[in-house]
Scaffold this motif. Structure first.
Motif, mmCIF file in Angstrom:
data_model
loop_
_atom_site.group_PDB
_atom_site.id
_atom_site.type_symbol
_atom_site.label_atom_id
_atom_site.label_comp_id
_atom_site.label_asym_id
_atom_site.label_seq_id
_atom_site.Cartn_x
_atom_site.Cartn_y
_atom_site.Cartn_z
ATOM 1 N N LEU A 173 0.826 -1.207 0.000
ATOM 2 C CA LEU A 173 0.000 0.000 0.000
ATOM 3 C C LEU A 173 0.863 1.261 0.000
ATOM 4 C CD1 LEU A 173 -2.788 -1.125 2.469
ATOM 5 C CD2 LEU A 173 -3.187 -0.208 0.175
ATOM 6 N N ALA A 174 1.939 1.253 0.769
ATOM 7 C CA ALA A 174 2.836 2.414 0.810
ATOM 8 C C ALA A 174 3.442 2.676 -0.561
ATOM 9 C CB ALA A 174 3.930 2.194 1.854
ATOM 10 N N VAL A 175 3.900 1.619 -1.227
ATOM 11 C CA VAL A 175 4.536 1.776 -2.543
ATOM 12 C C VAL A 175 3.512 2.228 -3.579
ATOM 13 C CG1 VAL A 175 5.689 0.537 -4.417
ATOM 14 C CG2 VAL A 175 6.384 0.136 -2.040
ATOM 15 N N LEU A 176 2.333 1.616 -3.581
ATOM 16 C CA LEU A 176 1.303 1.992 -4.551
ATOM 17 C C LEU A 176 0.904 3.453 -4.386
ATOM 18 C CD1 LEU A 176 -0.770 1.208 -6.755
ATOM 19 C CD2 LEU A 176 -2.347 0.626 -4.891
ATOM 20 N N LEU A 177 0.654 3.865 -3.165
ATOM 21 C CA LEU A 177 0.237 5.243 -2.917
ATOM 22 C C LEU A 177 1.343 6.227 -3.272
ATOM 23 C CD1 LEU A 177 -1.652 4.606 0.427
ATOM 24 C CD2 LEU A 177 -2.683 5.402 -1.707
ATOM 25 N N TRP A 178 2.594 5.845 -3.014
ATOM 26 C CA TRP A 178 3.711 6.709 -3.396
ATOM 27 C C TRP A 178 3.789 6.862 -4.913
ATOM 28 C CZ3 TRP A 178 6.592 9.592 -0.123
ATOM 29 C CH2 TRP A 178 7.692 10.258 -0.681
ATOM 30 N N MET A 179 3.621 5.751 -5.615
ATOM 31 C CA MET A 179 3.664 5.796 -7.079
ATOM 32 C C MET A 179 2.530 6.650 -7.641
ATOM 33 S SD MET A 179 4.623 1.807 -7.854
ATOM 34 C CE MET A 179 4.492 1.977 -9.621
ATOM 35 N N ARG A 180 1.422 6.706 -6.931
ATOM 36 C CA ARG A 180 0.280 7.498 -7.382
ATOM 37 C C ARG A 180 0.323 8.940 -6.874
ATOM 38 N NH1 ARG A 180 -4.942 3.358 -7.025
ATOM 39 N NH2 ARG A 180 -4.329 2.038 -8.797
ATOM 40 N N GLY A 181 1.389 9.283 -6.162
ATOM 41 C CA GLY A 181 1.532 10.640 -5.678
ATOM 42 C C GLY A 181 0.756 10.957 -4.422
ATOM 43 N N ARG A 182 0.220 9.926 -3.750
ATOM 44 C CA ARG A 182 -0.517 10.133 -2.498
ATOM 45 C C ARG A 182 0.470 10.038 -1.336
ATOM 46 N NH1 ARG A 182 -5.953 9.103 -3.389
ATOM 47 N NH2 ARG A 182 -6.226 10.061 -1.330
ATOM 48 N N VAL A 183 1.296 11.054 -1.222
ATOM 49 C CA VAL A 183 2.445 11.013 -0.324
ATOM 50 C C VAL A 183 2.027 10.914 1.141
ATOM 51 C CG1 VAL A 183 4.461 12.321 0.465
ATOM 52 C CG2 VAL A 183 3.913 12.215 -1.972
ATOM 53 N N GLY A 184 1.025 11.687 1.549
ATOM 54 C CA GLY A 184 0.598 11.669 2.936
ATOM 55 C C GLY A 184 0.084 10.310 3.378
ATOM 56 N N TRP A 185 -0.795 9.721 2.565
ATOM 57 C CA TRP A 185 -1.305 8.390 2.900
ATOM 58 C C TRP A 185 -0.208 7.332 2.826
ATOM 59 C CZ3 TRP A 185 -5.291 7.207 5.584
ATOM 60 C CH2 TRP A 185 -6.411 8.033 5.583
ATOM 61 N N SER A 186 0.695 7.496 1.886
ATOM 62 C CA SER A 186 1.820 6.562 1.822
ATOM 63 C C SER A 186 2.625 6.593 3.109
ATOM 64 C CB SER A 186 2.716 6.911 0.627
ATOM 65 O OG SER A 186 3.828 6.043 0.572
ATOM 66 N N ALA A 187 2.808 7.785 3.669
ATOM 67 C CA ALA A 187 3.563 7.917 4.917
ATOM 68 C C ALA A 187 2.924 7.130 6.049
ATOM 69 C CB ALA A 187 3.685 9.392 5.299
ATOM 70 N N VAL A 188 1.583 7.107 6.090
ATOM 71 C CA VAL A 188 0.880 6.349 7.132
ATOM 72 C C VAL A 188 1.282 4.873 7.079
ATOM 73 C CG1 VAL A 188 -1.387 5.565 7.927
ATOM 74 C CG2 VAL A 188 -1.055 7.948 7.206
ATOM 75 N N PHE A 189 1.311 4.318 5.874
ATOM 76 C CA PHE A 189 1.642 2.897 5.744
ATOM 77 C C PHE A 189 3.140 2.652 5.864
ATOM 78 C CE2 PHE A 189 -2.553 3.232 3.751
ATOM 79 C CZ PHE A 189 -3.204 2.228 4.455
ATOM 80 N N LEU A 190 3.959 3.631 5.529
ATOM 81 C CA LEU A 190 5.394 3.504 5.765
ATOM 82 C C LEU A 190 5.685 3.438 7.265
ATOM 83 C CD1 LEU A 190 6.818 5.970 3.091
ATOM 84 C CD2 LEU A 190 7.050 3.482 3.091
ATOM 85 N N ILE A 191 4.985 4.242 8.035
ATOM 86 C CA ILE A 191 5.140 4.182 9.490
ATOM 87 C C ILE A 191 4.750 2.803 9.999
ATOM 88 C CG2 ILE A 191 4.207 5.060 11.673
ATOM 89 C CD1 ILE A 191 3.924 7.798 10.240
ATOM 90 N N ALA A 192 3.612 2.306 9.507
ATOM 91 C CA ALA A 192 3.157 0.976 9.925
ATOM 92 C C ALA A 192 4.183 -0.087 9.573
ATOM 93 C CB ALA A 192 1.812 0.661 9.269
ATOM 94 N N ALA A 193 4.754 -0.012 8.363
ATOM 95 C CA ALA A 193 5.745 -1.006 7.941
ATOM 96 C C ALA A 193 6.947 -1.015 8.868
ATOM 97 C CB ALA A 193 6.179 -0.724 6.502
ATOM 98 N N CYS A 194 7.441 0.152 9.226
ATOM 99 C CA CYS A 194 8.616 0.241 10.094
ATOM 100 C C CYS A 194 8.363 -0.382 11.459
ATOM 101 C CB CYS A 194 9.045 1.698 10.261
ATOM 102 S SG CYS A 194 9.708 2.468 8.769
ATOM 103 N N LEU A 195 7.124 -0.325 11.929
ATOM 104 C CA LEU A 195 6.806 -0.844 13.255
ATOM 105 C C LEU A 195 6.374 -2.305 13.232
ATOM 106 C CD1 LEU A 195 4.923 2.296 14.604
ATOM 107 C CD2 LEU A 195 7.226 1.523 15.226
ATOM 108 N N VAL A 196 6.070 -2.832 12.056
ATOM 109 C CA VAL A 196 5.684 -4.239 11.953
ATOM 110 C C VAL A 196 6.904 -5.151 12.007
ATOM 111 C CG1 VAL A 196 4.769 -5.970 10.342
ATOM 112 C CG2 VAL A 196 3.479 -3.897 10.807
ATOM 113 N N LYS A 197 8.003 -4.735 11.363
ATOM 114 C CA LYS A 197 9.198 -5.577 11.337
ATOM 115 C C LYS A 197 10.415 -4.695 11.051
ATOM 116 C CE LYS A 197 10.313 -10.261 9.852
ATOM 117 N NZ LYS A 197 9.879 -11.400 9.016
ATOM 118 N N GLU A 198 11.481 -4.903 11.806
ATOM 119 C CA GLU A 198 12.634 -4.005 11.700
ATOM 120 C C GLU A 198 13.193 -3.864 10.286
ATOM 121 O OE1 GLU A 198 13.055 -5.871 15.912
ATOM 122 O OE2 GLU A 198 12.264 -6.422 13.930
ATOM 123 N N PRO A 199 13.392 -4.931 9.513
ATOM 124 C CA PRO A 199 13.955 -4.747 8.168
ATOM 125 C C PRO A 199 13.103 -3.891 7.242
ATOM 126 C CG PRO A 199 14.142 -7.034 8.856
ATOM 127 C CD PRO A 199 13.261 -6.357 9.849
#
Length: 391
Positions: free
Chosen positions: A176-202
């Motif tokens: 979801l983060a990558v798709l939203l970033w590719m579509r220019g939805r930067v703010g929403w992408s950030a939400v899922f990027l935050i989630a990704a970082c907290l789900v697993k360290e790598p």
């Protein structure tokens, strides 16, 4: 761009059907009790607490204990302030990737009785979302929408659903983060990027990959707008991850990564060591011989495929290539503890293997694909020949 129609949703339905079938296989012998998927051993220190909450909670032998226990614990004790976190091993390390447990706590309304069912619900939701969003990313890159079936048929994702581990949710939020970033939805992408970082360290590498992709696009002449906005969106996940890690350091008195068995080695050394150990197991007994007979060709095939994907991805045609290369690098550092046992192998390699088909296919981002690029319209116009769309 051709619309994908209903295909992404069909991929999601297929993913649900496949993972749902695996779930039924696992829980049918346990009278359909979903707590069996937690795989809590009757020797685990937290087992009496689970039985106190739910006397019918399924407990397995110590040989079948697995990581769902830690997500169950985090869902019961999200900030490690209660009793539950004291009843598991390597607690600081387990809390280093607390996102799945936190979301389970939230969706279950902090009701311990609902935690096993919520873990399964989120696993199935992540599985379906992964298939749908992978399909949509493939379409964005000019490929077939049926690419979502790579997620639907991923052993690592299916294994995550039936063991209450992080992979289905992790892949879903990354996609979801990558798709939203590719579509220019930067703010929403950030939400899922935050989630990704907290789900697993790598998964902290995901915003790093997108930052590198933005740099590559800049060097190639695309000047994105709102640079500060994009930079803050990419930094939010790593910053919040660092804040959480600092909290754990202060709370436990040790950094989470120092509280566990090391999972990394020198580049490729872990792969060589794993192959040697697999061959050695073949000399021990019948079961060892069966494991060796399977693991040697599996490891060789995976290594060859990943190397082939890396040689294709170095052309950096899309953010998927950058993401694949970063996780290829992580994969090269894994040691035998992760690579030798199939249940761990399919989990830890789920992301690079899911990205591998796109890397091999050489998919390319469309010119001006990101909304808000200063030169997007001109780039697209100059790249697309008359009567057709550039790819």
């Amino acid at each position: 761009m051709k619309r994908p129609g209903a295909i992404p949703w069909l991929c999601g339905v297929i993913a649900l059907a496949v993972s749902g079938a695996a779930v039924m296989v696992m829980i049918a012998p346990q009278h359909w009790r979903v707590s069996a998927l937690v795989r809590m051993a009757n020797t685990d220190a937290i087992a009496p607490l689970a039985l106190q909450t739910d006397p019918s909670f399924v407990q397995v032998t110590s040989a079948n204990h697995y990581d769902g226990v830690y997500n169950y614990t985090i869902a019961r004790d999200p900030l490690a302030l209660g009793e539950a976190h004291t009843l598991i091993d390597e607690s600081p390390y387990r809390y280093g990737h607390a996102g799945y447990g936190w979301l389970t706590w939230l969706v279950s309304a902090a009701n311990p009785l609902e935690v096993p069912r919520t873990l399964l619900f989120l696993g199935l939701l992540g599985m379906a979302a992964s298939a749908v969003v992978v399909s949509l990313i493939a379409v964005e890159l000019g490929w077939t929408a049926w690419a979502g079936l790579f997620a639907a048929f991923s052993p690592g994702l299916i294994g995550g659903v039936i063991a209450d581990t992080t992979e289905p949710l992790g892949v879903a939020v990354i996609a979801l983060a990558v798709l939203l970033w590719m579509r220019g939805r930067v703010g929403w992408s950030a939400v899922f990027l935050i989630a990704a970082c907290l789900v697993k360290e790598p998964y902290v590498l995901v915003p790093a990959a997108l930052a590198l992709w933005e740099g590559i696009r800049w060097l190639r002449g695309t000047r994105p707008d709102r640079l500060l906005h994009r930079g803050l969106a990419l930094a939010a996940g790593p910053v919040l991850f660092a804040v959480w890690y600092t909290y754990l350091r202060l709370h436990f008195g040790i950094w989470p990564f120092r509280a566990s068995v090391g999972l990394f080695s020198a580049p490729l050394a872990g792969w060589v060591d794993t192959l040697q150990r697999a061959v050695g197991l073949g000399q021990v007994d019948f079961n060892g011989a069966q494991l060796a007979g399977a693991m040697v060709p599996i490891l060789i095939a995976i290594a060859a495929g990943l190397i082939a994907g890396a040689t294709r991805a170095v052309r950096l045609r899309s953010p998927v290539d950058v993401l694949f290369l970063l996780f290829f690098g992580v994969t090269a550092l894994l040691n035998w503890w992760t690579l030798l046992f199939p249940k761990d192998l399919i989990r830890e390699l789920v992301l690079p293997l899911l990205l591998l088909p796109a890397a091999l296919a050489g998919l390319r981002s469309r010119p001006g694909a990101l909304a808000g690029d200063a030169l997007s319209a001109g780039s697209a116009a100059s790249a697309a020949p008359s009567g057709g769309a550039g790819t």
